[in-house]
Design an enzyme around this catalytic site. Structure first.
Site, PDB file in Angstrom:
ATOM      1  N   MET A   1       0.812  -1.212   0.000  1.00  0.00           N
ATOM      2  CA  MET A   1       0.000   0.000   0.000  1.00  0.00           C
ATOM      3  C   MET A   1       0.843   1.258   0.000  1.00  0.00           C
ATOM      4  SD  MET A   1      -3.285  -0.322  -0.114  1.00  0.00           S
ATOM      5  CE  MET A   1      -3.814   1.220   0.626  1.00  0.00           C
ATOM      6  N   PRO A 155      -1.011  -0.686  -9.702  1.00  0.00           N
ATOM      7  CA  PRO A 155      -0.608  -0.961  -8.318  1.00  0.00           C
ATOM      8  C   PRO A 155      -1.064   0.145  -7.383  1.00  0.00           C
ATOM      9  CG  PRO A 155       1.208  -1.371  -9.830  1.00  0.00           C
ATOM     10  CD  PRO A 155       0.125  -0.694 -10.633  1.00  0.00           C
ATOM     11  N   CYS A 156      -1.467  -0.255  -6.185  1.00  0.00           N
ATOM     12  CA  CYS A 156      -1.884   0.738  -5.201  1.00  0.00           C
ATOM     13  C   CYS A 156      -0.717   1.660  -4.920  1.00  0.00           C
ATOM     14  CB  CYS A 156      -2.324   0.057  -3.908  1.00  0.00           C
ATOM     15  SG  CYS A 156      -2.941   1.198  -2.661  1.00  0.00           S
ATOM     16  N   PRO A 157      -0.853   2.962  -5.181  1.00  0.00           N
ATOM     17  CA  PRO A 157       0.298   3.864  -5.060  1.00  0.00           C
ATOM     18  C   PRO A 157       0.636   4.217  -3.625  1.00  0.00           C
ATOM     19  CG  PRO A 157      -1.648   5.091  -5.704  1.00  0.00           C
ATOM     20  CD  PRO A 157      -2.061   3.644  -5.654  1.00  0.00           C
ATOM     21  N   ASN A 194      -8.564  -2.091  -7.839  1.00  0.00           N
ATOM     22  CA  ASN A 194      -7.574  -1.829  -6.807  1.00  0.00           C
ATOM     23  C   ASN A 194      -8.066  -2.359  -5.471  1.00  0.00           C
ATOM     24  OD1 ASN A 194      -5.291  -0.394  -5.373  1.00  0.00           O
ATOM     25  ND2 ASN A 194      -5.099   0.554  -7.386  1.00  0.00           N
TER      26      ASN A 194
END
Length: 420
Positions: A1, A155-157, A194
């Site tokens: 995360m 991708p979860c930034p 996401n």
């Protein structure tokens, strides 16, 4: 995360739309320059070939980003079959590899991008070699091909308090490159997926700004939190879907995306799918595909075994963290953050069982990377990782069904008109 935003994070949700659009354009131009500067004659030749890739005016051309093994993509292809043949026939076709591949051509995958080598091998093996498979870092892609639909779970930034906007953060945020692809490719729709945590980061401000940034690219955007088990997946898995429809498509056709109603559960027409339904026939099958490493204290800090008549815990992108097979006796709680196994039958779910729980068909094979110099567990982990990172196929089908139906009925000329 990644890092959570600190209390010093400054939101810019009050920016006017033209200000948001200007910041976005500046950031996209900057990333385009970076991609061009990092290119070589070889990569430019590759992209020239890419742009020459066949597009079909009679089919929906799909561009897949962060594609992984292709769970979302496979679900979208299934949705096109459902829209064309009806649910019962489509799901029957889905179980047979040859039939599915020959009849799912309406959803034509033009291009797929991912860095994960084993996942790329899996993708090509299952989706065919006609598509362009790009294994470069998306930040180095200069030109994306035209498409009608873009798919992919960026991708979860990670976020910091470094700037007034997410787009101004000095680090490269991969969702920006999803937007960059949108602005070049101009699809009629996009579907992104996401993790649930994206909805609560900075009290929801992060997701709001991501939606705002996607909207500034010329799309009407919605975000929906869903649980996979409500849509026929034998797994407790909550995920966010971000759905976008191009502004001119909405204006000219009146299309509005409506989240499909849950299909399974106590108050629905169908009961939840259980582990018995999904993997009961595999109980005594070959278990050579089971990760057999030790269990960490973190793993043993909570229950990891669901019963046969329940839904699985979330399938993780790790063999070591795979949930326990439902057979044998349940785990016993010893105290706070402490559980133990009981009886003699205790093992993780196998690669094939994990794939079943993620609703992949049995004909879908996962590459282990092919490196015989590494341990069995390392090779298996390459497969568990692909499966755990994937969007459950049946969930992807349900979520994308309204878009698939629309695209099958829409004339290509209507989709190809743009506002910009």
């Amino acid at each position: 995360m990644g890092r959570t935003l600190t209390k010093n994070f400054r939101s810019s949700l009050t920016f006017a739309p033209d200000e948001v659009h200007e910041v976005l354009q500046q950031k996209i131009a900057e990333e385009n320059r970076h991609a061009l500067e990092s290119s070589t004659p070889q990569t430019r030749d590759f992209e020239h070939e890419l742009l020459a890739t066949a597009h079909y005016t009679s089919k929906t051309n799909i561009l897949s980003l962060f594609s992984g093994a292709g769970g979302l993509d496979l679900g979208v292809q299934l949705a096109f079959l459902v829209a064309k043949y009806g649910e019962e026939k489509a799901y029957k076709i889905f179980t047979d590899e040859a039939s599915f591949k020959s009849l799912s051509a309406d959803a034509h995958i033009v291009y797929s991008n991912d860095l994960f080598i084993a996942a790329n091998e899996t993708y090509v093996a299952n989706f065919g070699s006609e598509l362009v498979k790009d294994s470069r870092d998306i930040r180095k892609v200069v030109t994306f091909p035209q498409s009608d639909l873009i798919l992919g779970g960026f991708p979860c930034p990670g976020f910091s308090a470094a700037g007034p906007r997410l787009l101004d953060d000095p680090r490269n945020f991969l969702y920006i490159h999803y937007i960059r692809a949108l602005m070049q490719s101009r699809p009629a729709f996009f579907i992104a997926e996401n993790v649930k945590g994206l909805m609560t980061m900075a009290n929801g401000q992060v997701l709001e700004q991501i939606i705002e940034d996607f909207a500034a690219a010329g799309y009407q955007v919605q975000a929906h939190l869903v649980n996979a088990r409500d849509y026929g997946v034998p797994q407790l898995r909550e995920r966010v879907f971000i759905i976008g429809a191009r502004n001119d498509i909405v204006e000219k056709t009146g299309f509005t995306y409506e989240l499909p109603e849950p299909t399974h559960g106590p108050d629905r027409d169908l009961p939840y799918i259980t582990l018995r339904d999904a993997i009961g026939d595999l109980e005594f099958s070959d278990v050579s595909e089971v990760f057999d490493g030790s269990y960490s204290s973190m793993y043993m800090s909570r229950n990891r075994k669901k019963g046969w008549d329940e839904q699985s815990f979330t399938i993780q992108a790790s063999g070591r963290q795979a949930p326990q097979h439902p057979g044998g006796e349940p785990m016993k709680k010893l105290g706070k953050d402490s559980w133990k196994f009981q009886g003699e039958f205790n093992r993780r779910v196998s690669v094939r069982e994990a794939a079943r729980i993620q609703t992949f068909p049995d004909w879908f094979e996962f590459s282990d990377g092919g490196n015989q110099k590494v341990s069995k567990n390392n090779r298996l982990n390459e497969q568990y990782k692909q499966i755990g990172n994937a969007v459950p196929v049946f969930l992807a089908e349900k979520i994308s069904r309204p878009i698939a139906k629309f695209l099958l009925e829409m004339k290509p000329s209507q989709m190809n008109e743009t506002l910009f």
